[in-house]
Design a protein around this motif. Structure first.
Motif, mmCIF file in Angstrom:
data_model
loop_
_atom_site.group_PDB
_atom_site.id
_atom_site.type_symbol
_atom_site.label_atom_id
_atom_site.label_comp_id
_atom_site.label_asym_id
_atom_site.label_seq_id
_atom_site.Cartn_x
_atom_site.Cartn_y
_atom_site.Cartn_z
ATOM 1 N N TRP A 1 0.857 -1.191 0.000
ATOM 2 C CA TRP A 1 0.000 0.000 0.000
ATOM 3 C C TRP A 1 0.888 1.235 0.000
ATOM 4 C CZ3 TRP A 1 -1.989 2.667 4.889
ATOM 5 C CH2 TRP A 1 -2.842 3.731 4.556
ATOM 6 N N PRO B 1 0.248 4.958 0.513
ATOM 7 C CA PRO B 1 -0.761 5.973 0.870
ATOM 8 C C PRO B 1 -0.629 7.218 0.007
ATOM 9 C CG PRO B 1 0.368 5.121 2.819
ATOM 10 C CD PRO B 1 1.129 4.628 1.636
ATOM 11 N N ALA C 1 -2.392 9.230 6.625
ATOM 12 C CA ALA C 1 -2.529 7.812 6.925
ATOM 13 C C ALA C 1 -1.744 7.393 8.161
ATOM 14 C CB ALA C 1 -2.058 6.989 5.729
ATOM 15 N N ARG D 1 -4.374 -0.552 11.138
ATOM 16 C CA ARG D 1 -5.539 0.222 10.719
ATOM 17 C C ARG D 1 -6.515 -0.615 9.894
ATOM 18 N NH1 ARG D 1 -4.935 4.912 8.158
ATOM 19 N NH2 ARG D 1 -6.636 4.552 6.720
ATOM 20 N N PHE D 2 -6.036 -1.702 9.269
ATOM 21 C CA PHE D 2 -6.900 -2.535 8.441
ATOM 22 C C PHE D 2 -7.566 -3.673 9.209
ATOM 23 C CE2 PHE D 2 -3.938 -1.198 4.823
ATOM 24 C CZ PHE D 2 -4.810 -0.209 4.393
ATOM 25 N N ARG E 1 -11.298 -4.803 8.990
ATOM 26 C CA ARG E 1 -11.848 -4.153 7.791
ATOM 27 C C ARG E 1 -11.368 -4.791 6.496
ATOM 28 N NH1 ARG E 1 -11.073 1.081 6.401
ATOM 29 N NH2 ARG E 1 -8.984 1.224 7.279
ATOM 30 N N LEU F 1 -11.949 -4.411 1.253
ATOM 31 C CA LEU F 1 -11.727 -3.397 2.284
ATOM 32 C C LEU F 1 -13.056 -2.721 2.591
ATOM 33 C CD1 LEU F 1 -9.807 -1.859 4.103
ATOM 34 C CD2 LEU F 1 -9.238 -0.364 2.171
ATOM 35 N N LEU G 1 -14.709 2.212 4.495
ATOM 36 C CA LEU G 1 -13.619 3.053 4.000
ATOM 37 C C LEU G 1 -13.565 4.408 4.700
ATOM 38 C CD1 LEU G 1 -13.951 2.391 0.162
ATOM 39 C CD2 LEU G 1 -12.035 1.710 1.620
ATOM 40 N N ASP H 1 -7.548 5.908 3.667
ATOM 41 C CA ASP H 1 -7.266 4.650 2.968
ATOM 42 C C ASP H 1 -6.822 4.904 1.532
ATOM 43 O OD1 ASP H 1 -7.979 3.025 5.126
ATOM 44 O OD2 ASP H 1 -10.085 2.916 4.503
ATOM 45 N N TYR I 1 -2.728 0.516 -4.280
ATOM 46 C CA TYR I 1 -2.589 -0.839 -3.745
ATOM 47 C C TYR I 1 -1.977 -1.713 -4.844
ATOM 48 C CZ TYR I 1 -5.537 0.685 0.116
ATOM 49 O OH TYR I 1 -6.036 1.341 1.211
#
Length: 236
Positions: free
Chosen positions: A50, A52, A58, A80-81, A84, A95, A98, A102, A106
């Motif tokens: 990822w 950001p 983020a 953080r994920f 989710r 995901l 949202l 985010d 990706y």
């Protein structure tokens, strides 16, 4: 000879751009929604990364982070994920819930080196029963608004945090009596980052907005801009 070599380099550059475009897609979703991040094939050696859109918003140090799972795939890094991000065969990620932080690119990287890139953009929307939005009042004044979603019970008092710290009293941030509005004037570099609106009456109600550097679009119009996404494209 030099002209021939130059022609080969130009052809390779064109092929690289065509390859990147064929393996990249852009997805736009609103806060509170979910998104499926596809990957071409499934493999135990597939890796996800990822990048950001803004590391500050983020709360990620560095320009990227690898997404990893524990042995049971119940715990996700970055944290953080957690709760989710769900792994779905073949190799895709779902995901949920949202938030604007985010946003970013990706990257699904297969063992053979091929990659799939998904640029995710998250707009304002209903998240945790609240909607947060921004509006430029003039060149030096920006207003943030926080309201319950239409389907939610009205809650009247709010407070704000900036990059995880309570806003408190700032000369450049004038809050309304209920806290549902905060006017930023004059604009200064400290405002860029993650803003959260939190309900005083119901602590579970919290929503965020990410502020990025702005620029003038015309004589009297201003807009929050994303960073140049071309900088996030990985070399092939």
């Amino acid at each position: 000879m030099e002209l021939c070599l130059l022609g080969i380099l130009i052809d390779l550059f064109a092929l690289k751009k065509a390859y990147a475009a064929a393996h990249q897609q852009r997805i736009i979703r609103a806060s509170g929604e979910k998104v499926l991040l596809p990957c071409g094939k499934d493999s135990p050696y597939t890796r996800w990364f990822w990048f950001p859109l803004t590391s500050r918003c983020a709360n990620i140090s560095g320009g990227s982070v690898e997404i990893t799972w524990g042995p049971t795939k119940s715990n996700v890094t970055p944290i953080r994920f957690n709760q989710r991000l769900i792994y779905q065969s073949p190799g895709s990620l779902l995901l949920r819930n949202l938030v604007m932080s985010d946003e970013g690119t990706y990257v699904c990287r297969l063992p053979n080196g091929s990659e799939t890139r998904i640029i995710l953009e998250v707009t304002t929307g209903c998240h945790n029963n609240l909607t947060v939005s921004s509006q430029w009042l003039n060149q030096s004044s920006l207003r943030l608004s926080c309201h319950p979603c239409q389907s939610a019970k009205v809650v009247g008092r709010f407070y704000w945090t900036l990059n995880s710290e309570r806003l408190g009293r700032r000369r450049w941030a004038q809050k309304s009596h209920s806290g549902s509005y905060v006017t930023l004037n004059p604009i200064r570099p400290v405002i860029w980052g993650q803003w959260e609106c939190r309900s005083i009456d119901n602590p579970t109600w919290v929503s965020e907005i990410c502020l990025k550097q702005h620029t003038m679009q015309d004589a009297g119009s201003f807009q929050i801009l994303h960073e140049d996404l071309s900088l996030l494209i990985l070399p092939l």
